[in-house]
Design a protein around this motif. Structure first.
Motif, PDB file in Angstrom:
ATOM      1  N   GLU A 387      62.424 -42.972  15.671  1.00  0.00           N
ATOM      2  CA  GLU A 387      62.494 -44.059  16.640  1.00  0.00           C
ATOM      3  C   GLU A 387      61.272 -44.968  16.590  1.00  0.00           C
ATOM      4  O   GLU A 387      61.300 -46.081  17.122  1.00  0.00           O
ATOM      5  CB  GLU A 387      62.634 -43.483  18.052  1.00  0.00           C
ATOM      6  CG  GLU A 387      63.914 -42.683  18.265  1.00  0.00           C
ATOM      7  CD  GLU A 387      63.934 -41.988  19.612  1.00  0.00           C
ATOM      8  OE1 GLU A 387      63.012 -42.246  20.420  1.00  0.00           O
ATOM      9  OE2 GLU A 387      64.851 -41.185  19.854  1.00  0.00           O
ATOM     10  N   ARG A 388      60.196 -44.500  15.989  1.00  0.00           N
ATOM     11  CA  ARG A 388      58.953 -45.258  15.923  1.00  0.00           C
ATOM     12  C   ARG A 388      58.415 -45.200  14.497  1.00  0.00           C
ATOM     13  O   ARG A 388      58.304 -44.116  13.924  1.00  0.00           O
ATOM     14  CB  ARG A 388      57.915 -44.696  16.895  1.00  0.00           C
ATOM     15  CG  ARG A 388      56.604 -45.452  16.918  1.00  0.00           C
ATOM     16  CD  ARG A 388      56.550 -46.473  18.019  1.00  0.00           C
ATOM     17  NE  ARG A 388      56.451 -45.835  19.326  1.00  0.00           N
ATOM     18  CZ  ARG A 388      57.400 -45.890  20.255  1.00  0.00           C
ATOM     19  NH1 ARG A 388      58.533 -46.511  20.002  1.00  0.00           N
ATOM     20  NH2 ARG A 388      57.238 -45.309  21.429  1.00  0.00           N
ATOM     21  N   ALA A 389      58.055 -46.356  13.948  1.00  0.00           N
ATOM     22  CA  ALA A 389      57.407 -46.398  12.638  1.00  0.00           C
ATOM     23  C   ALA A 389      55.928 -46.063  12.794  1.00  0.00           C
ATOM     24  O   ALA A 389      55.333 -46.286  13.859  1.00  0.00           O
ATOM     25  CB  ALA A 389      57.562 -47.778  12.013  1.00  0.00           C
ATOM     26  N   GLU A 390      55.336 -45.531  11.735  1.00  0.00           N
ATOM     27  CA  GLU A 390      53.937 -45.127  11.821  1.00  0.00           C
ATOM     28  C   GLU A 390      53.034 -46.294  12.189  1.00  0.00           C
ATOM     29  O   GLU A 390      52.079 -46.136  12.957  1.00  0.00           O
ATOM     30  CB  GLU A 390      53.497 -44.523  10.484  1.00  0.00           C
ATOM     31  CG  GLU A 390      52.117 -43.895  10.529  1.00  0.00           C
ATOM     32  CD  GLU A 390      51.777 -43.194   9.227  1.00  0.00           C
ATOM     33  OE1 GLU A 390      50.981 -43.749   8.458  1.00  0.00           O
ATOM     34  OE2 GLU A 390      52.323 -42.101   8.991  1.00  0.00           O
ATOM     35  N   ASN A 391      53.319 -47.484  11.666  1.00  0.00           N
ATOM     36  CA  ASN A 391      52.456 -48.624  11.983  1.00  0.00           C
ATOM     37  C   ASN A 391      52.715 -49.197  13.368  1.00  0.00           C
ATOM     38  O   ASN A 391      52.077 -50.167  13.769  1.00  0.00           O
ATOM     39  CB  ASN A 391      52.570 -49.724  10.917  1.00  0.00           C
ATOM     40  CG  ASN A 391      53.984 -50.238  10.753  1.00  0.00           C
ATOM     41  OD1 ASN A 391      54.876 -49.899  11.538  1.00  0.00           O
ATOM     42  ND2 ASN A 391      54.208 -51.050   9.737  1.00  0.00           N
ATOM     43  N   ASP A 392      53.654 -48.615  14.102  1.00  0.00           N
ATOM     44  CA  ASP A 392      53.884 -49.012  15.495  1.00  0.00           C
ATOM     45  C   ASP A 392      53.234 -48.059  16.489  1.00  0.00           C
ATOM     46  O   ASP A 392      53.383 -48.236  17.710  1.00  0.00           O
ATOM     47  CB  ASP A 392      55.389 -49.080  15.789  1.00  0.00           C
ATOM     48  CG  ASP A 392      56.069 -50.228  15.073  1.00  0.00           C
ATOM     49  OD1 ASP A 392      55.416 -51.264  14.857  1.00  0.00           O
ATOM     50  OD2 ASP A 392      57.255 -50.086  14.713  1.00  0.00           O
ATOM     51  N   LEU A 393      52.540 -47.045  15.998  1.00  0.00           N
ATOM     52  CA  LEU A 393      51.859 -46.109  16.880  1.00  0.00           C
ATOM     53  C   LEU A 393      50.652 -46.774  17.536  1.00  0.00           C
ATOM     54  O   LEU A 393      50.188 -47.828  17.085  1.00  0.00           O
ATOM     55  CB  LEU A 393      51.427 -44.871  16.090  1.00  0.00           C
ATOM     56  CG  LEU A 393      52.557 -43.955  15.612  1.00  0.00           C
ATOM     57  CD1 LEU A 393      52.002 -42.839  14.742  1.00  0.00           C
ATOM     58  CD2 LEU A 393      53.332 -43.376  16.785  1.00  0.00           C
ATOM     59  N   PRO A 394      50.097 -46.171  18.598  1.00  0.00           N
ATOM     60  CA  PRO A 394      48.997 -46.820  19.321  1.00  0.00           C
ATOM     61  C   PRO A 394      47.647 -46.731  18.628  1.00  0.00           C
ATOM     62  O   PRO A 394      46.688 -47.343  19.105  1.00  0.00           O
ATOM     63  CB  PRO A 394      48.964 -46.051  20.647  1.00  0.00           C
ATOM     64  CG  PRO A 394      49.518 -44.715  20.313  1.00  0.00           C
ATOM     65  CD  PRO A 394      50.581 -44.965  19.293  1.00  0.00           C
ATOM     66  N   LEU A 395      47.546 -45.978  17.542  1.00  0.00           N
ATOM     67  CA  LEU A 395      46.293 -45.853  16.811  1.00  0.00           C
ATOM     68  C   LEU A 395      46.550 -46.003  15.317  1.00  0.00           C
ATOM     69  O   LEU A 395      47.601 -45.585  14.824  1.00  0.00           O
ATOM     70  CB  LEU A 395      45.651 -44.486  17.066  1.00  0.00           C
ATOM     71  CG  LEU A 395      45.014 -44.252  18.430  1.00  0.00           C
ATOM     72  CD1 LEU A 395      44.699 -42.780  18.623  1.00  0.00           C
ATOM     73  CD2 LEU A 395      43.747 -45.086  18.599  1.00  0.00           C
ATOM     74  N   PRO A 396      45.585 -46.558  14.584  1.00  0.00           N
ATOM     75  CA  PRO A 396      45.725 -46.613  13.136  1.00  0.00           C
ATOM     76  C   PRO A 396      45.508 -45.236  12.519  1.00  0.00           C
ATOM     77  O   PRO A 396      44.856 -44.363  13.113  1.00  0.00           O
ATOM     78  CB  PRO A 396      44.611 -47.581  12.711  1.00  0.00           C
ATOM     79  CG  PRO A 396      43.568 -47.424  13.774  1.00  0.00           C
ATOM     80  CD  PRO A 396      44.326 -47.164  15.052  1.00  0.00           C
ATOM     81  N   LEU A 397      46.041 -45.045  11.347  1.00  0.00           N
ATOM     82  CA  LEU A 397      45.823 -43.809  10.605  1.00  0.00           C
ATOM     83  C   LEU A 397      44.386 -43.792  10.095  1.00  0.00           C
ATOM     84  O   LEU A 397      43.920 -44.756   9.489  1.00  0.00           O
ATOM     85  CB  LEU A 397      46.796 -43.736   9.434  1.00  0.00           C
ATOM     86  CG  LEU A 397      46.797 -42.460   8.592  1.00  0.00           C
ATOM     87  CD1 LEU A 397      47.315 -41.291   9.407  1.00  0.00           C
ATOM     88  CD2 LEU A 397      47.655 -42.662   7.348  1.00  0.00           C
ATOM     89  N   THR A 398      43.657 -42.696  10.367  1.00  0.00           N
ATOM     90  CA  THR A 398      42.266 -42.583   9.911  1.00  0.00           C
ATOM     91  C   THR A 398      42.043 -41.225   9.260  1.00  0.00           C
ATOM     92  O   THR A 398      42.689 -40.238   9.622  1.00  0.00           O
ATOM     93  CB  THR A 398      41.281 -42.736  11.088  1.00  0.00           C
ATOM     94  OG1 THR A 398      41.626 -41.798  12.123  1.00  0.00           O
ATOM     95  CG2 THR A 398      41.309 -44.138  11.650  1.00  0.00           C
ATOM     96  N   PRO A 399      41.114 -41.147   8.296  1.00  0.00           N
ATOM     97  CA  PRO A 399      40.777 -39.850   7.705  1.00  0.00           C
ATOM     98  C   PRO A 399      39.912 -39.032   8.655  1.00  0.00           C
ATOM     99  O   PRO A 399      39.257 -39.569   9.556  1.00  0.00           O
ATOM    100  CB  PRO A 399      39.988 -40.238   6.449  1.00  0.00           C
ATOM    101  CG  PRO A 399      39.374 -41.565   6.781  1.00  0.00           C
ATOM    102  CD  PRO A 399      40.371 -42.261   7.670  1.00  0.00           C
ATOM    103  N   VAL A 400      39.925 -37.728   8.473  1.00  0.00           N
ATOM    104  CA  VAL A 400      39.078 -36.839   9.268  1.00  0.00           C
ATOM    105  C   VAL A 400      37.658 -36.879   8.700  1.00  0.00           C
ATOM    106  O   VAL A 400      37.471 -36.801   7.491  1.00  0.00           O
ATOM    107  CB  VAL A 400      39.614 -35.394   9.233  1.00  0.00           C
ATOM    108  CG1 VAL A 400      38.727 -34.472  10.059  1.00  0.00           C
ATOM    109  CG2 VAL A 400      41.049 -35.349   9.724  1.00  0.00           C
ATOM    110  N   HIS A 401      36.686 -37.026   9.575  1.00  0.00           N
ATOM    111  CA  HIS A 401      35.298 -36.932   9.104  1.00  0.00           C
ATOM    112  C   HIS A 401      34.440 -36.283  10.180  1.00  0.00           C
ATOM    113  O   HIS A 401      34.675 -36.465  11.376  1.00  0.00           O
ATOM    114  CB  HIS A 401      34.738 -38.310   8.727  1.00  0.00           C
ATOM    115  CG  HIS A 401      34.300 -39.131   9.900  1.00  0.00           C
ATOM    116  ND1 HIS A 401      35.168 -39.874  10.661  1.00  0.00           N
ATOM    117  CD2 HIS A 401      33.062 -39.316  10.453  1.00  0.00           C
ATOM    118  CE1 HIS A 401      34.496 -40.490  11.618  1.00  0.00           C
ATOM    119  NE2 HIS A 401      33.235 -40.162  11.531  1.00  0.00           N
TER     120      HIS A 401
END
Length: 427
Positions: A387-401
């Motif tokens: 129902e929701r595309a990843e780029n429609d989520l409330p946060l951008p995709l980020t790597p773990v650091h």
């Protein structure tokens, strides 16, 4: 839990029972495997099960064992970061999206509680961010103005109105946020677990995930006594992460936070202290929080861990502070005490991670877990269900650091809070 009254304190004493669960034994299949029985994991399980997905949730200890069962119980809107700063930190599109989503987060929590009849001492009279001195007043005035421009029902109350609502003359003003409220946090987590189970989710406790491996396009999650094979994996372990996703815990600096609960106050004091039952916290760098539970106990907390020398130092500090803030209380004894950990990211904002194909999770709630955890669980369910595309989520995709000098910072927060509370002889 843990046979330790300092792990969950008053909340375990007064919460309704969790659903009956057991450890996973043997092998099972699911469309979605969720790791972690806190707000994010339970919200994701509930929303996915309501969509007809076959969901298995694995919790290493008990439902609400981590931050979900130990926090103050404030249903806050937004994050610590000032509203106007979010677009700069995340970009305009994501910043405004997150502000809108989390600004309305308390209403999502309240609607779920009412829809599922969750008995968790819900109070919806708002919260008060109490200003200490001129610097505190400037802070809440700026925050109020930024939220008001976005149409939020927030206002700055003067010292007299703040005193009437809190029962204390020690604050210069306060920011009233009518979107927010309070609840019994462990009861809410257990209520979500009951609702998820009724919707069809299968819940296991005492089932830590010790290994996660890809096998023929699916993921096999192994526990000490069983396994789940699933198409998707939701990592919802946050600051209590260990095992395959310990990196999520290492991405956050853990800040200790304790709470002490008085015995129930008498009728006269209940009419004087927080008569409307707003949840409160102040603007000091080493902040304090206070609120009432349903039985009239005053729950008072601050930064620090109740272990080693900290137990006596923080307890004595709390007695002195309560006497200064609420002199009408007189000498108070504490009925319960407990502490846990707040996971802090280096920019005080949550994160969205994809650990592998179809292995996702949100983390890093920075002391704002109730509404964000609930909302992010719902968002993960929307993503997985298509129902929701990843780029429609409330946060951008980020790597773990991992932040620099994390262990040193954690040691300093615990030791520093003891030193500050030991030396604090002023308001």
């Amino acid at each position: 839990m843990l046979d330790d009254p300092r792990s969950h304190g008053l909340w375990e004493k007064t919460a309704p029972a969790a659903p009956v669960t057991e450890a996973l034994k043997g092998d099972t299949q699911a469309q979605v495997a969720i790791v972690g029985g806190g707000y994010t994991g339970l919200s994701a399980a509930l929303h996915l099960a309501e969509k007809g997905c076959r969901v298995v949730l694995l919790e290493a200890a008990e439902m609400g064992f981590g931050g979900a069962g130990r926090n103050v119980g404030l249903i806050n809107a937004g994050m610590w970061v000032m509203p106007d700063d979010l677009p700069g930190a995340l970009g305009g599109e994501y910043g405004e999206r997150l502000l809108n989503l989390l600004g309305n987060g308390p209403s999502v929590v309240i609607d779920l509680i009412r829809k599922h009849g969750i008995d968790c001492e819900l109070e919806t009279q708002g919260t008060l961010h109490c200003a200490v001195g001129e610097a505190g007043l400037r802070e809440i005035e700026a925050r109020a103005e930024q939220w008001q421009r976005r149409g939020a029902p927030v206002s700055v109350l003067d010292a007299d109105e703040t005193a009437r609502r809190t029962g204390s003359r020690h604050y210069a003003a306060s920011l009233l946020d009518l979107r927010a409220g309070t609840l019994q946090p462990l009861a809410y987590a257990r209520g979500l677990a009951h609702a998820a189970a009724r919707a069809g989710a299968v819940l296991y406790t005492a089932s830590p995930v010790v290994e996660c491996r890809e096998n023929n396009g699916k993921w096999r999650l192994a526990t000490p006594t069983g396994s789940v094979t699933a198409d998707w994996v939701v990592v919802a372990t946050d600051a209590f992460s260990h095992g395959p996703w310990e990196e999520v815990r290492r991405e956050q600096v853990r800040l200790p936070y304790f709470n002490l609960a008085t015995r129930p106050l008498g009728d006269n004091l209940r009419h004087s202290v927080l008569p409307n039952r707003e949840g409160c916290w102040d603007t000091k760098e080493i902040l304090s929080s206070f609120r009432m539970d349903r039985q009239g106990r005053l729950v008072f907390g601050s930064v620090g861990a109740l272990r080693n020398g900290g137990a006596m130092i923080h307890r004595n500090w709390a007695r002195r502070s309560l006497a200064r803030i609420f002199p009408q209380l007189g000498s108070m004894e504490f009925e319960a005490e407990w502490y846990g950990w707040i996971g802090m990211t280096d920019n005080a904002l949550p994160r969205f991670h994809r650990f592998a194909p179809q292995v996702v999770g949100f983390s890093g709630y920075n002391g704002r877990g109730i509404a964000p955890g609930t909302v992010f669980g719902r968002e993960l369910a929307a993503l997985i269900s298509g129902e929701r595309a990843e780029n429609d989520l409330p946060l951008p995709l980020t790597p773990v650091h991992e932040p620099s000098m994390r262990p040193l910072k954690e040691a300093w927060y615990e030791a520093g809070s003891q030193l500050a509370h030991l030396a604090d002889a002023r308001f």
